[in-house]
Design an enzyme around this catalytic site. Sequence first.
Site, PDB file in Angstrom:
ATOM      1  N   LYS A  73       3.131   7.553 -10.043  1.00  0.00           N
ATOM      2  CA  LYS A  73       2.015   6.839  -9.412  1.00  0.00           C
ATOM      3  C   LYS A  73       0.741   7.610  -9.742  1.00  0.00           C
ATOM      4  CE  LYS A  73       0.477   4.938  -4.961  1.00  0.00           C
ATOM      5  NZ  LYS A  73       0.835   4.723  -3.556  1.00  0.00           N
ATOM      6  N   ASP A  84       2.853  -0.950   6.083  1.00  0.00           N
ATOM      7  CA  ASP A  84       2.687  -1.881   4.954  1.00  0.00           C
ATOM      8  C   ASP A  84       4.049  -2.324   4.430  1.00  0.00           C
ATOM      9  OD1 ASP A  84       1.366  -3.451   3.083  1.00  0.00           O
ATOM     10  OD2 ASP A  84       1.014  -1.809   1.673  1.00  0.00           O
TER      11      ASP A  84
END
Length: 268
Positions: free
Chosen positions: A39, A134
């Site tokens: 990431k 989330d």
Amino acid sequence: MEDFLLSNGYQLGKTIGEGTYSKVKEAFSKKHQRKVAIKIIDKMGGPEEFIQRFLPRELQIVRTLDHKNIIQVYEMLESADGKIYLVMELAEGGDVFDCVLNGGPLPESRAKALFRQMVEAIRYCHGCGVAHRDLKCENALLQGFNLKLTDFGFAKVLPKSRRELSQTFCGSTAYAAPEVLQGIPHDSKKGDVWSMGVVLYVMLCASLPFDDTDIPKMLWQQQKGVSFPTHLGISTECQDLLKRLLEPDMILRPSIEEVSWHPWLAST
């Protein structure tokens, strides 16, 4: 970027995901002798709130979590040009969203096997005092028969001394609980439980339980309660769990502990 990663033993491959302030690329790790996901977060590209508040939280949280149903972070690197690299376990089966999009509704037994693992992961997080905030099908990755949670970009460590009440809207509208959408002070852990209900519904029905294109209409639908397509033959026990997860009153909505005891999850 490629030179920096190469000098740290990573051969960069294709892009496998893209977020607002980050992208995820596949790479080969010479050190681990396996494929990994990296990431890449650009500190220069994000707004101040993201850099000052959300990013430090994410980095702190992913360092501490260690569970078989949560994507493992192997290493963190930072380059001189302000990029942060999170080297993570690669889940090669894609995510639950793509699985349902390409294959349609999951058989109830398969949905149960995956959902059980999500319950275990969130039970562990809540036990560590962390709310994910989330949860959605795109953040539930697949590795064979295993489900692995990812993306703690909106996650929060909850204070131990008092019940945490948040007014911050995080995550995706389609998965957000009524109290989150309305900006009412809320318990983020109960918000996670609602989002899990939406994930389970999508797994079983290959559609969202509520219309997220119109927020007032969505809030009305949430209060009215969830309905199920009859042709899918979802069991009574499973429908009962979904109704509990998607309980509009956060006080009546179960905790993750209570969810884990539900008969549908206990049965094989």
